[in-house]
Design an enzyme around this catalytic site. Structure first.
Site, short mmCIF file in Angstrom:
data_model
loop_
_atom_site.label_atom_id
_atom_site.label_comp_id
_atom_site.label_asym_id
_atom_site.label_seq_id
_atom_site.Cartn_x
_atom_site.Cartn_y
_atom_site.Cartn_z
N THR A 1 -5.27 3.07 -7.48
CA THR A 1 -6.59 3.07 -6.84
C THR A 1 -7.33 4.34 -7.24
O THR A 1 -6.81 5.45 -7.07
CB THR A 1 -6.43 2.97 -5.31
OG1 THR A 1 -5.75 1.74 -5.02
CG2 THR A 1 -7.77 2.97 -4.60
N TYR B 1 -1.57 5.91 -5.15
CA TYR B 1 -2.54 6.99 -5.28
C TYR B 1 -1.83 8.07 -6.09
O TYR B 1 -0.73 8.49 -5.71
CB TYR B 1 -2.93 7.55 -3.91
CG TYR B 1 -3.85 6.64 -3.11
CD1 TYR B 1 -5.14 6.39 -3.55
CD2 TYR B 1 -3.41 6.03 -1.94
CE1 TYR B 1 -6.00 5.56 -2.83
CE2 TYR B 1 -4.26 5.20 -1.22
CZ TYR B 1 -5.54 4.98 -1.67
OH TYR B 1 -6.38 4.15 -0.97
N HIS C 1 -13.52 -0.91 -2.44
CA HIS C 1 -12.60 -0.56 -1.35
C HIS C 1 -13.09 -1.19 -0.02
O HIS C 1 -12.96 -0.60 1.05
CB HIS C 1 -12.52 0.97 -1.20
CG HIS C 1 -11.16 1.48 -0.80
ND1 HIS C 1 -10.32 2.13 -1.66
CD2 HIS C 1 -10.50 1.43 0.37
CE1 HIS C 1 -9.21 2.50 -1.02
NE2 HIS C 1 -9.29 2.07 0.22
N SER D 1 0.83 -1.21 0.00
CA SER D 1 0.00 0.00 0.00
C SER D 1 0.87 1.26 0.00
O SER D 1 1.96 1.28 0.56
CB SER D 1 -0.88 0.00 1.25
OG SER D 1 -1.35 1.30 1.54
N LYS E 1 -7.66 -0.16 -9.82
CA LYS E 1 -8.39 -0.75 -8.68
C LYS E 1 -9.53 0.17 -8.25
O LYS E 1 -9.30 1.36 -7.98
CB LYS E 1 -7.42 -0.96 -7.50
CG LYS E 1 -8.09 -1.49 -6.24
CD LYS E 1 -7.04 -1.83 -5.18
CE LYS E 1 -7.63 -2.40 -3.91
NZ LYS E 1 -8.23 -1.40 -3.04
C1 FNR Z 1 -7.82 -1.06 2.83
N1 FNR Z 1 -7.88 -0.96 1.43
C2 FNR Z 1 -6.94 -0.20 0.77
N2 FNR Z 1 -6.96 -0.11 -0.60
C3 FNR Z 1 -6.03 0.59 -1.27
O1 FNR Z 1 -6.07 0.64 -2.50
N3 FNR Z 1 -5.05 1.27 -0.58
C4 FNR Z 1 -4.96 1.24 0.77
O2 FNR Z 1 -4.05 1.83 1.35
C5 FNR Z 1 -5.95 0.50 1.48
N4 FNR Z 1 -5.95 0.47 2.85
C6 FNR Z 1 -6.86 -0.31 3.54
C7 FNR Z 1 -6.81 -0.39 4.93
C8 FNR Z 1 -7.67 -1.24 5.61
C9 FNR Z 1 -7.59 -1.33 7.10
C10 FNR Z 1 -8.62 -2.00 4.89
C11 FNR Z 1 -9.55 -2.97 5.59
C12 FNR Z 1 -8.69 -1.91 3.51
C13 FNR Z 1 -8.89 -1.72 0.66
C14 FNR Z 1 -8.39 -3.13 0.35
O3 FNR Z 1 -7.30 -3.11 -0.55
C15 FNR Z 1 -9.49 -3.99 -0.28
O4 FNR Z 1 -10.03 -3.32 -1.40
C16 FNR Z 1 -10.63 -4.32 0.70
O5 FNR Z 1 -10.13 -4.52 1.99
C17 FNR Z 1 -11.37 -5.56 0.23
O6 FNR Z 1 -12.47 -5.85 1.05
P1 FNR Z 1 -12.43 -6.94 2.23
O7 FNR Z 1 -11.81 -8.19 1.69
O8 FNR Z 1 -11.61 -6.34 3.32
O9 FNR Z 1 -13.86 -7.10 2.58
#
Ligand code: FNR
Length: 388
Positions: free
Chosen positions: A158, A132, A278, A109, A254
């Site tokens: 993203t 980002y 997300h 990330s 994404k």
């Molecule tokens: C995320 N997600 C996320 N996505 C992304 O593109 N950059 C990021 O920095 C983050 N950070 C992040 C932190 C936390 C705590 C969570 C739970 C999620 C989203 C992640 O990549 C993904 O899209 C979702 O978590 C998918 O859904 P589920 O499997 O958690 O239900």
């Protein structure tokens, strides 16, 4: 509960809840606004039923799968999750090691704590970075150069975060004033000594990308707030075309939920998309990820790589997503709970559990391999109307 007794995502979730102060557990667990999309991501898998075939030879089974230009041991990868290192010391590297241990890729990330120089080489093949796009394009380019030098093969940009979703649990818990904790928050920290000891050990925590940004402040919280404010809300089709021209590796967009947007991304040169909302953390009220996948898979399968995330908690969810046209699923909370509960061993246990469930599901459905399942596509499913 010992790791060896944990068999489902909910077991890891409970263990993570015990280990973490509420403010951090809720940050991971929660979603935007009324959390309707968060709930639908999990519940809507129930709209698709598995259609088994018996009298098939499934004595030898293969779970390996093609995605992101390589053959991987399972149709899974670790998705990008920011701040993971705040929930357990070393959790980012531990997760990458666990993924490599079972032979699947992982995506770093933008909000990670561990340097890409350390993290990306741990990914083995298929290392990916989540970007980002920032208002400052020179700084964005510097990030691209830095992560390319670290061996990132795929870039996940993203696009569902032009502004941050409003997460009510975080506001109620006082996440914004985390750097100035009040007595209730301090009491909560003290009530979670394993987490606290970890954080004391790794203090001060910094954000990897902000290392060379003096104006971002020092300390993770200030740096993360700075980065969030730098995400470019004017990023559009021209921006994506620019990114395509600037990044030579695989480019995956994404945060796609409609066929129209998926097509636009492919037309602008993206190699693939992640169907994702997300994890219900951004725009509440959009369709569940799996419902969006059903439409996008039907329209685009074979034209571009379709990855998927959102609500994946069981091997059966993975099987449904593959039947609907995904080449692999990204894990989010499912592996984060494992990382919090048990570090590398925790993530390895989550992955072993999912592997066993995918294997069992394929066998009982009459498929000897992931490839056979993908070839059967939606014939492997029955769609029910309404929720299950
Ligand atoms: C995320 N997600 C996320 N996505 C992304 O593109 N950059 C990021 O920095 C983050 N950070 C992040 C932190 C936390 C705590 C969570 C739970 C999620 C989203 C992640 O990549 C993904 O899209 C979702 O978590 C998918 O859904 P589920 O499997 O958690 O239900």
């Amino acid at each position: 509960m010992r790791l060896s007794r944990m068999v489902a995502a909910e077991d890891f979730r409970r263990a993570a809840r015990r280990r973490l102060p509420r403010i951090f557990f809720d940050y991971i667990d929660g979603g935007a606004s009324a959390e309707a999309t968060l709930a639908a991501n999990v519940a809507d898998f129930g709209r698709y039923r598995l259609r088994p075939q018996v009298l098939r030879d499934v004595a030898v089974r293969r779970l390996d799968a093609d995605f992101l230009g390589g053959r991987h041991a399972l149709p899974l990868m670790l998705g990008p999750v920011g701040s993971l290192g705040l929930f357990r010391a070393g959790a980012e590297a531990a997760s990458f090691r666990a993924a490599r241990g079972v032979g699947i890729p992982a995506c770093m990330s933008s909000f990670a704590i561990t340097d890409p120089e350390t993290l990306l080489p741990l990914a083995g093949s298929g290392g990916a970075f989540q970007l980002y796009v920032l208002k400052d394009r020179e700084r964005t380019e510097a990030i691209l150069d830095r992560i390319a030098a670290c061996g990132a093969e795929s870039l996940f940009v993203t696009v569902d975060t032009s502004v941050s979703g409003i997460r009510e649990r975080d506001i109620r818990n006082g996440l914004r004033v985390l750097s100035r904790p009040g007595p209730r928050m301090i009491a909560d920290f003290l009530a979670h000594p394993l987490w606290l000891a970890d954080m004391v050990r790794v203090h001060p925590v910094r954000m990897a990308l902000a290392r060379d940004w003096p104006e971002a402040g020092c300390g993770y919280l200030a740096q993360a707030a700075f980065l969030a404010g730098q995400i470019d809300p004017s990023f559009d089709e021209r921006g994506l075309a620019w990114l395509r021209s600037r990044w030579n590796g695989r480019l995956i967009v994404k945060g796609i939920l409609t066929v129209k947007d998926a097509r636009r991304c492919v037309d602008l040169g993206a190699d693939g998309i992640v169907v994702s909302n997300h994890g219900g953390r951004q725009l509440d009220g959009v369709s569940s990820s799996v419902a969006a996948l059903a439409e996008i898979g039907a329209a685009l399968a074979g034209r571009a790589e379709i990855l998927f995330d959102g609500g994946v908690r069981r091997g059966g969810d993975v099987v449904k997503a593959l039947a609907l046209g995904a080449s692999a699923c990204l894990l989010g909370r499912a592996y984060v709970y494992g990382a919090v509960a048990g570090g590398e061993a925790g993530v390895a246990t989550v992955l072993a559990t999912l592997r066993a469930e995918i294997d069992m599901t394929l066998a009982l459905m009459g498929f000897a391999s992931v490839d056979e399942l993908r070839a059967a596509g939606t014939n492997a499913l029955e769609v029910t109307t309404g929720v299950a």
